[in-house]
Write an enzyme that holds these catalytic residues in place. Structure first.
Site, mmCIF file in Angstrom:
data_model
loop_
_atom_site.group_PDB
_atom_site.id
_atom_site.type_symbol
_atom_site.label_atom_id
_atom_site.label_comp_id
_atom_site.label_asym_id
_atom_site.label_seq_id
_atom_site.Cartn_x
_atom_site.Cartn_y
_atom_site.Cartn_z
ATOM 1 N N HIS A 188 -19.752 -12.991 6.611
ATOM 2 C CA HIS A 188 -18.787 -13.118 6.915
ATOM 3 C C HIS A 188 -17.486 -13.493 6.341
ATOM 4 O O HIS A 188 -16.337 -14.107 6.285
ATOM 5 C CB HIS A 188 -19.082 -14.718 7.726
ATOM 6 C CG HIS A 188 -20.452 -14.526 8.690
ATOM 7 N ND1 HIS A 188 -20.606 -14.400 9.923
ATOM 8 C CD2 HIS A 188 -21.436 -15.060 8.066
ATOM 9 C CE1 HIS A 188 -21.881 -14.781 10.172
ATOM 10 N NE2 HIS A 188 -22.500 -14.772 9.222
ATOM 11 N N SER A 196 7.759 -1.356 -2.569
ATOM 12 C CA SER A 196 8.476 -1.753 -1.468
ATOM 13 C C SER A 196 10.138 -1.855 -1.934
ATOM 14 O O SER A 196 9.755 -1.293 -3.083
ATOM 15 C CB SER A 196 7.918 -3.283 -0.973
ATOM 16 O OG SER A 196 9.133 -3.704 -0.437
ATOM 17 N N LYS A 200 5.764 -5.734 -5.763
ATOM 18 C CA LYS A 200 5.076 -5.132 -5.090
ATOM 19 C C LYS A 200 4.164 -3.626 -5.288
ATOM 20 O O LYS A 200 4.829 -2.959 -6.048
ATOM 21 C CB LYS A 200 5.474 -5.047 -3.318
ATOM 22 C CG LYS A 200 5.831 -5.791 -3.046
ATOM 23 C CD LYS A 200 4.804 -6.630 -2.407
ATOM 24 C CE LYS A 200 4.041 -6.029 -0.751
ATOM 25 N NZ LYS A 200 3.025 -6.987 -0.638
ATOM 26 N N GLU A 218 -4.929 2.317 3.858
ATOM 27 C CA GLU A 218 -4.576 1.982 4.555
ATOM 28 C C GLU A 218 -4.261 3.597 5.588
ATOM 29 O O GLU A 218 -4.594 2.931 6.479
ATOM 30 C CB GLU A 218 -3.284 0.686 4.821
ATOM 31 C CG GLU A 218 -3.264 -0.182 4.192
ATOM 32 C CD GLU A 218 -2.381 -1.301 3.610
ATOM 33 O OE1 GLU A 218 -1.579 -2.478 4.288
ATOM 34 O OE2 GLU A 218 -1.031 -0.398 2.962
#
Ligand code: ARG
Length: 470
Positions: A165, A286, A292, A299
């Site tokens: 979980h 970024s 970043k 992804e």
């Protein structure tokens, strides 16, 4: 206006019974050459072997055969060297090649399609093509598994919280976690081998749907093309696309594995977790936030996996209502499966690069193994070893956990006196059951996370991967 009223030339390869050709829109709508030209190598290979067998069957003579072979070889080079003039009006790869062959080899070329239909031709081509692509994907899968093995080997005994979980559950080793990824991919590997086995059947000789009257030696033809078996029913052979569905399904399962692995990499590389540093060459920055470093490749693998699932759904719905035998709908199969193949191949390779370059933050992983009451189960096991029934031990430890949490402590921080308030069975020797570094060593059954066991699995995986053909 002129264009729409002008009568189009009929297709020379099937136009005998037609008075006018297909309209512009019908022609471009039905053309598949942009997609199926990928099949040119296997299409030519299939035609060379088929010509040889026609000669054996005395349908064509030695001179025809030599002209056909020379012509096909010339076409092969033209296409490879990007000198071939693809004509969308000729519908597909098969008719583009056949009509070019007619230009080169004249009358001999026109004998090649004897007893053959594009229906058995495309089914044969597609199987040959997909079998080659499966071999490539098998190789890329193996090399990804080698990357995983290497990281697992370096980190076989590094402490890491195991999650259920997404909550800290029990301590494991990083090597053990990585070997879970390895196992997923081993199933993918064997699934692809199985997929290929059922694909390895030659439809050629089924002709349009009912088989051929010409005396071609199908077994010999299959051997020439590298097929292990020949199809047993011509109607099934030209209408079956199970092999495409199975491959699309195998690739979707690979996709969800890669996606799940990437999900973990994304979570682990976040500052909140801080378990991993990814290499710069698989991250992007970024355009506004200078600090970043985002895990974009992971992804994109996770995101792109949707395509493999969508392609499988597309193929399943494409096939579900088709009566026997061939239906033109089936032409749509290639775009789906080619897309899944390209995506799988690229993402397997890319994930290998991600994994090669990732640097685990061993300290942070270890720190987290001293949170979340991670050895509570071990404490229950301790009581069981002192003869308390497990359900009762579970209850007692639950109370210990509640008490520790009320003091904002971990159970290993409670003193022996505190612990004994809950059960007199607890003695000094309990400390070994509360330290994750010690408790992981107890999971030494096959499949468990004991570092010694993980090392064993890594070594046997190394041996078995060396025995693979691909
Ligand atoms: N381009 C077609 C396909 O991929 C080849 C078979 C065409 N057969 C036919 N009877 N029109 O399905």
């Amino acid at each position: 206006k002129l264009m729409t009223t002008m009568k189009k030339k009929v297709n020379p390869l099937w136009g005998g019974r037609f008075k006018i050709g297909a309209s512009d829109l019908a022609q471009s709508f039905s053309s598949s050459v942009d997609v199926d030209k990928n099949l040119f190598e296997v299409d030519i290979k299939g035609s060379v072997a088929y010509a040889e067998i026609l000669k054996e069957a005395k349908v064509i003579n030695a001179k025809d055969l030599s002209k056909i072979k020379k012509g096909l070889n010339k076409i092969l080079l033209e296409i490879r060297e990007d000198r071939f003039n693809w004509d969308p009006a000729l519908e597909d790869v098969h008719m583009n090649i056949e009509s070019r062959l007619a230009e080169i080899a004249g009358a001999s070329a026109k004998k090649l399609h004897t007893g053959r239909s594009r229906n058995d031709q495309v089914a044969t081509d597609l199987r040959l093509f997909l079998m080659i692509r499966i071999d490539e994907i098998l190789q890329t899968t193996t090399s990804l598994q080698k990357s995983i093995l290497e990281q697992a080997d370096k980190n076989y005994d590094v402490l890491l919280p195991g999650f259920t979980h997404l909550q800290i559950a029990q301590p494991v080793t990083l090597g053990h976690h990585l070997m879970a990824w390895y196992e997923m991919l081993s199933r993918d590997y064997s699934r692809l081998i199985d997929t290929k086995k059922r694909m390895d059947v030659m439809p050629l000789g089924s002709a349009a749907l009912s088989g051929t009257r010409f005396n071609i030696d199908r077994k010999f033809l299959a051997k020439k093309l590298g097929f292990s078996e020949i199809s047993r029913n011509s109607m099934d052979a030209v209408s079956d696309r199970d092999f495409v569905l199975e491959l699309a399904s195998s690739l979707s399962i690979i996709g969800i594995h890669l996606s799940r692995i990437c999900e973990e990499i994304i979570i682990w590389s976040s500052k909140q977790f801080d378990y991993l540093e990814l290499s710069d060459d698989v991250c992007t920055g970024s355009s506004i936030m200078p600090q970043k470093k985002n895990p974009d490749m992971a992804e994109l693998i996770r995101g792109g996996t949707s395509k493999t699932i969508a392609n499988l759904m597309g193929l399943l719905s494409l096939m579900k209502n088709l009566p026997l035998t061939y239906n033109r709908d089936m032409q749509e199969d290639k775009a789906y499966i080619f897309d899944s193949l390209d995506f799988s191949e690229n993402s397997l390779a890319l994930l290998g690069i991600v994994i090669d370059g990732m640097k685990p933050n061993v300290e942070k992983m270890k720190q987290d193994c001293f949170k979340g009451q991670i050895t509570a189960t071990d404490l229950a096991d301790y009581l069981v070893e002192k003869n308390m029934p497990f359900r009762q031990a579970h209850e007692v430890v639950g109370k210990i956990v509640a008490s520790a949490e009320s003091k904002d402590k971990q159970i290993y921080e409670l003193g022996i006196k505190d612990l004994r308030k809950f059960s007199k069975l607890i003695e000094e020797d309990v400390s070994a059951y509360l330290d994750p570094e010690i408790t992981i060593k107890s999971r030494k059954q096959t499949g468990g996370t004991a570092p010694s066991q993980v090392k064993k699995e890594i070594n046997s995986a190394k041996k078995s991967i060396l025995k693979r053909a691909l």
